[in-house]
Write a protein that holds these residues in place. Structure first.
Motif, PDB file in Angstrom:
ATOM      1  N   MET A   1      54.987  39.513  35.253  1.00 39.91           N
ATOM      2  CA  MET A   1      54.159  39.943  35.786  1.00 39.91           C
ATOM      3  C   MET A   1      53.938  41.379  36.721  1.00 39.91           C
ATOM      4  O   MET A   1      54.220  41.121  37.834  1.00 39.91           O
ATOM      5  CB  MET A   1      52.945  39.818  36.141  1.00 39.91           C
ATOM      6  N   ASP A   2      54.170  42.758  36.114  1.00 41.49           N
ATOM      7  CA  ASP A   2      53.991  43.895  37.073  1.00 41.49           C
ATOM      8  C   ASP A   2      52.941  44.876  37.271  1.00 41.49           C
ATOM      9  O   ASP A   2      53.275  45.811  37.873  1.00 41.49           O
ATOM     10  CB  ASP A   2      55.046  44.984  35.981  1.00 41.49           C
ATOM     11  N   GLY A   3      51.779  43.795  37.065  1.00 41.72           N
ATOM     12  CA  GLY A   3      50.367  44.569  37.952  1.00 41.72           C
ATOM     13  C   GLY A   3      50.321  45.435  36.884  1.00 41.72           C
ATOM     14  O   GLY A   3      48.550  46.138  36.924  1.00 41.72           O
ATOM     15  N   SER A   4      50.269  45.859  35.682  1.00 38.07           N
ATOM     16  CA  SER A   4      49.543  46.443  34.759  1.00 38.07           C
ATOM     17  C   SER A   4      48.377  44.894  33.295  1.00 38.07           C
ATOM     18  O   SER A   4      47.462  46.046  33.324  1.00 38.07           O
ATOM     19  CB  SER A   4      50.524  46.761  33.257  1.00 38.07           C
ATOM     20  N   ASP A   5      49.238  43.957  34.293  1.00 43.17           N
ATOM     21  CA  ASP A   5      47.661  42.997  33.123  1.00 43.17           C
ATOM     22  C   ASP A   5      47.195  42.350  35.191  1.00 43.17           C
ATOM     23  O   ASP A   5      47.136  42.485  35.493  1.00 43.17           O
ATOM     24  CB  ASP A   5      48.383  41.747  33.105  1.00 43.17           C
ATOM     25  N   LYS A   6      45.838  42.398  34.507  1.00 37.96           N
ATOM     26  CA  LYS A   6      44.580  41.626  35.775  1.00 37.96           C
ATOM     27  C   LYS A   6      45.293  39.856  35.790  1.00 37.96           C
ATOM     28  O   LYS A   6      45.018  39.302  33.849  1.00 37.96           O
ATOM     29  CB  LYS A   6      42.872  41.369  35.514  1.00 37.96           C
ATOM     30  N   VAL A   7      45.723  39.852  36.596  1.00 36.76           N
ATOM     31  CA  VAL A   7      46.354  37.703  36.352  1.00 36.76           C
ATOM     32  C   VAL A   7      44.976  36.815  36.942  1.00 36.76           C
ATOM     33  O   VAL A   7      44.638  37.229  37.699  1.00 36.76           O
ATOM     34  CB  VAL A   7      47.865  37.962  37.122  1.00 36.76           C
ATOM     35  N   LEU A   8      44.130  35.400  36.323  1.00 35.01           N
ATOM     36  CA  LEU A   8      44.021  35.024  36.754  1.00 35.01           C
ATOM     37  C   LEU A   8      44.648  33.297  36.836  1.00 35.01           C
ATOM     38  O   LEU A   8      45.680  33.255  36.480  1.00 35.01           O
ATOM     39  CB  LEU A   8      42.726  34.596  36.217  1.00 35.01           C
ATOM     40  N   ILE A   9      45.264  33.560  38.976  1.00 36.24           N
ATOM     41  CA  ILE A   9      46.018  32.099  38.789  1.00 36.24           C
ATOM     42  C   ILE A   9      44.962  30.999  39.435  1.00 36.24           C
ATOM     43  O   ILE A   9      44.386  30.920  39.610  1.00 36.24           O
ATOM     44  CB  ILE A   9      46.576  32.230  39.881  1.00 36.24           C
ATOM     45  N   ILE A  10      45.624  30.066  38.413  1.00 37.16           N
ATOM     46  CA  ILE A  10      44.438  28.521  39.049  1.00 37.16           C
ATOM     47  C   ILE A  10      45.865  27.130  39.561  1.00 37.16           C
ATOM     48  O   ILE A  10      46.963  26.921  38.721  1.00 37.16           O
ATOM     49  CB  ILE A  10      44.137  28.119  37.053  1.00 37.16           C
ATOM     50  N   THR A  11      45.370  27.079  40.677  1.00 44.15           N
ATOM     51  CA  THR A  11      46.241  26.071  41.486  1.00 44.15           C
ATOM     52  C   THR A  11      45.744  26.003  42.516  1.00 44.15           C
ATOM     53  O   THR A  11      44.781  26.240  43.038  1.00 44.15           O
ATOM     54  CB  THR A  11      47.424  27.248  41.624  1.00 44.15           C
ATOM     55  N   ASP A  12      46.056  24.310  43.011  1.00 45.45           N
ATOM     56  CA  ASP A  12      45.807  23.959  44.211  1.00 45.45           C
ATOM     57  C   ASP A  12      46.964  24.300  45.259  1.00 45.45           C
ATOM     58  O   ASP A  12      46.897  23.268  46.348  1.00 45.45           O
ATOM     59  CB  ASP A  12      45.301  22.544  44.235  1.00 45.45           C
ATOM     60  N   ASP A  13      47.729  24.965  45.205  1.00 50.00           N
ATOM     61  CA  ASP A  13      48.879  25.127  45.757  1.00 50.00           C
ATOM     62  C   ASP A  13      48.441  26.205  47.437  1.00 50.00           C
ATOM     63  O   ASP A  13      48.453  27.326  46.932  1.00 50.00           O
ATOM     64  CB  ASP A  13      50.041  25.689  45.748  1.00 50.00           C
ATOM     65  N   GLU A  14      47.667  25.912  48.395  1.00 46.59           N
ATOM     66  CA  GLU A  14      47.489  26.576  49.236  1.00 46.59           C
ATOM     67  C   GLU A  14      48.268  27.859  49.330  1.00 46.59           C
ATOM     68  O   GLU A  14      48.243  29.367  49.351  1.00 46.59           O
ATOM     69  CB  GLU A  14      47.673  26.079  50.922  1.00 46.59           C
ATOM     70  N   ASN A  15      49.700  27.946  49.295  1.00 46.30           N
ATOM     71  CA  ASN A  15      50.365  28.701  49.516  1.00 46.30           C
ATOM     72  C   ASN A  15      50.186  30.109  48.794  1.00 46.30           C
ATOM     73  O   ASN A  15      50.710  31.419  48.634  1.00 46.30           O
ATOM     74  CB  ASN A  15      52.092  28.265  49.596  1.00 46.30           C
ATOM     75  N   VAL A  16      50.299  29.708  47.454  1.00 49.30           N
ATOM     76  CA  VAL A  16      49.858  30.511  46.613  1.00 49.30           C
ATOM     77  C   VAL A  16      48.517  31.100  46.585  1.00 49.30           C
ATOM     78  O   VAL A  16      48.471  32.187  46.168  1.00 49.30           O
ATOM     79  CB  VAL A  16      49.504  29.890  44.896  1.00 49.30           C
ATOM     80  N   LEU A  17      48.066  30.560  46.726  1.00 50.87           N
ATOM     81  CA  LEU A  17      46.146  31.271  46.864  1.00 50.87           C
ATOM     82  C   LEU A  17      46.401  32.330  47.842  1.00 50.87           C
ATOM     83  O   LEU A  17      45.325  32.882  47.930  1.00 50.87           O
ATOM     84  CB  LEU A  17      44.869  29.835  47.624  1.00 50.87           C
ATOM     85  N   ARG A  18      47.067  31.727  49.255  1.00 49.77           N
ATOM     86  CA  ARG A  18      47.274  32.784  49.876  1.00 49.77           C
ATOM     87  C   ARG A  18      47.770  34.057  50.099  1.00 49.77           C
ATOM     88  O   ARG A  18      47.597  35.373  50.640  1.00 49.77           O
ATOM     89  CB  ARG A  18      47.877  31.618  51.343  1.00 49.77           C
ATOM     90  N   SER A  19      49.200  33.566  49.045  1.00 51.62           N
ATOM     91  CA  SER A  19      49.969  35.070  48.953  1.00 51.62           C
ATOM     92  C   SER A  19      49.068  35.662  48.272  1.00 51.62           C
ATOM     93  O   SER A  19      49.929  37.152  48.106  1.00 51.62           O
ATOM     94  CB  SER A  19      51.389  34.438  48.130  1.00 51.62           C
ATOM     95  N   ALA A  20      48.683  35.764  46.799  1.00 55.48           N
ATOM     96  CA  ALA A  20      47.938  36.238  45.982  1.00 55.48           C
ATOM     97  C   ALA A  20      46.310  36.939  46.581  1.00 55.48           C
ATOM     98  O   ALA A  20      45.923  37.366  45.399  1.00 55.48           O
ATOM     99  CB  ALA A  20      47.446  35.119  44.484  1.00 55.48           C
ATOM    100  N   ARG A  21      45.396  36.436  47.049  1.00 55.32           N
ATOM    101  CA  ARG A  21      44.518  37.606  47.889  1.00 55.32           C
ATOM    102  C   ARG A  21      44.805  38.250  48.360  1.00 55.32           C
ATOM    103  O   ARG A  21      43.511  39.473  47.948  1.00 55.32           O
ATOM    104  CB  ARG A  21      44.365  36.302  48.321  1.00 55.32           C
ATOM    105  N   ASN A  22      45.690  38.424  48.527  1.00 59.37           N
ATOM    106  CA  ASN A  22      45.697  40.706  48.843  1.00 59.37           C
ATOM    107  C   ASN A  22      46.421  41.159  47.888  1.00 59.37           C
ATOM    108  O   ASN A  22      46.864  42.773  47.952  1.00 59.37           O
ATOM    109  CB  ASN A  22      46.580  40.721  49.682  1.00 59.37           C
ATOM    110  N   VAL A  23      46.620  40.524  46.588  1.00 66.58           N
ATOM    111  CA  VAL A  23      47.243  41.799  45.766  1.00 66.58           C
ATOM    112  C   VAL A  23      46.238  41.333  44.796  1.00 66.58           C
ATOM    113  O   VAL A  23      44.756  41.178  43.910  1.00 66.58           O
ATOM    114  CB  VAL A  23      48.284  40.431  44.902  1.00 66.58           C
ATOM    115  N   SER A  24      45.858  43.117  44.473  1.00 65.55           N
ATOM    116  CA  SER A  24      44.598  43.879  43.559  1.00 65.55           C
ATOM    117  C   SER A  24      44.300  43.315  42.487  1.00 65.55           C
ATOM    118  O   SER A  24      43.503  43.092  41.915  1.00 65.55           O
ATOM    119  CB  SER A  24      44.685  44.924  43.533  1.00 65.55           C
ATOM    120  N   TRP A  25      45.585  43.411  42.120  1.00 65.68           N
ATOM    121  CA  TRP A  25      45.840  42.497  40.315  1.00 65.68           C
ATOM    122  C   TRP A  25      45.676  41.214  40.079  1.00 65.68           C
ATOM    123  O   TRP A  25      45.590  40.971  38.751  1.00 65.68           O
ATOM    124  CB  TRP A  25      46.720  43.271  39.169  1.00 65.68           C
ATOM    125  N   ALA A  26      45.632  40.344  40.666  1.00 63.44           N
ATOM    126  CA  ALA A  26      45.117  39.184  40.935  1.00 63.44           C
ATOM    127  C   ALA A  26      44.198  38.458  41.357  1.00 63.44           C
ATOM    128  O   ALA A  26      43.757  39.028  42.414  1.00 63.44           O
ATOM    129  CB  ALA A  26      46.831  38.205  41.549  1.00 63.44           C
TER     130      ALA A  26
END
Length: 204
Positions: A141-166
């Motif tokens: 995943m290099d940012g060329s596609d819009k990505v939807l991430i489904i998880t209850d992992d708080e670290n993932v939710l926090r780390s992905a919130r500032n990524v424009s394509w996720a």
């Protein structure tokens, strides 16, 4: 039977899902139902009883050569009320539970058929954006596609919130519309087991 490979810290296995054939009509019904429920329904107009105009008769009933008129609040005049205009309302309606479940299973099937469904068991991230971007790049995943991430992992939710394509959502937020409006779906492996159960219930 669809075979979905599991990646991540505890990956290296595959999940078997009996996904249904994609029916665009069912997906359309489910997405329309979702969007209807999100409509605010706050549009409002004033009737002739609510506009701030005088209720005095405009001119005499007879003898003026004009058409007969009462007060100026009628819809035919500028500044008058609106006939049959919108009022605050809810656009939500009920869609059968089995149709909603089938739509979700079909959305998963659509992404799986396109090779855009990734199951993850153990993201092993530290909550920083930089680590998420590196993880995404390592998994194609290099940012060329819009990505939807489904998880209850708080670290993932926090780390992905500032990524424009996720877009990151908890497992409870998994829905048909968000799956279809993103190019790729990355989902916790444990979340696919309930999805399989829902699809089996929908076929009964």
């Amino acid at each position: 039977m669809a075979q979905i490979q599991v990646v991540g810290k505890n990956g290296g296995r595959s999940i078997e899902l009996d996904l249904p054939e994609v029916n665009p009509h069912v997906l359309h019904e489910v997405v329309t139902w979702q969007l209807a429920g999100r409509r605010r329904g706050t549009a409002s107009t004033k009737t002739r009883a609510q506009v701030a105009r005088t209720g005095r008769k405009m001119f005499s009933q007879k003898g003026t050569g004009n058409a007969r008129h009462g007060d100026r609040t009628v819809p035919t005049f500028v500044g008058g009320g609106v006939a049959f205009g919108p009022k605050p309302r809810t656009y939500a309606y009920t869609l059968p539970r089995k149709v909603r479940q089938l739509g979700l299973a079909m959305a998963l099937a659509d992404r799986q058929a396109a090779g855009m469904l990734t199951a993850v068991d153990g993201f092993d991230l530290d909550g920083k954006t930089k680590s998420f971007v590196k993880w995404a790049k390592d998994n194609g995943m290099d940012g060329s596609d819009k990505v939807l991430i489904i998880t209850d992992d708080e670290n993932v939710l926090r780390s992905a919130r500032n990524v424009s394509w996720a877009t990151a959502l908890p497992v409870a937020g998994l829905n048909t519309y968000d799956i279809l409006r993103h190019d790729r779906l990355v989902i916790d492996a444990v979340a696919l087991e309930p999805a399989q159960d829902l699809q089996e219930e929908a076929q009964q």
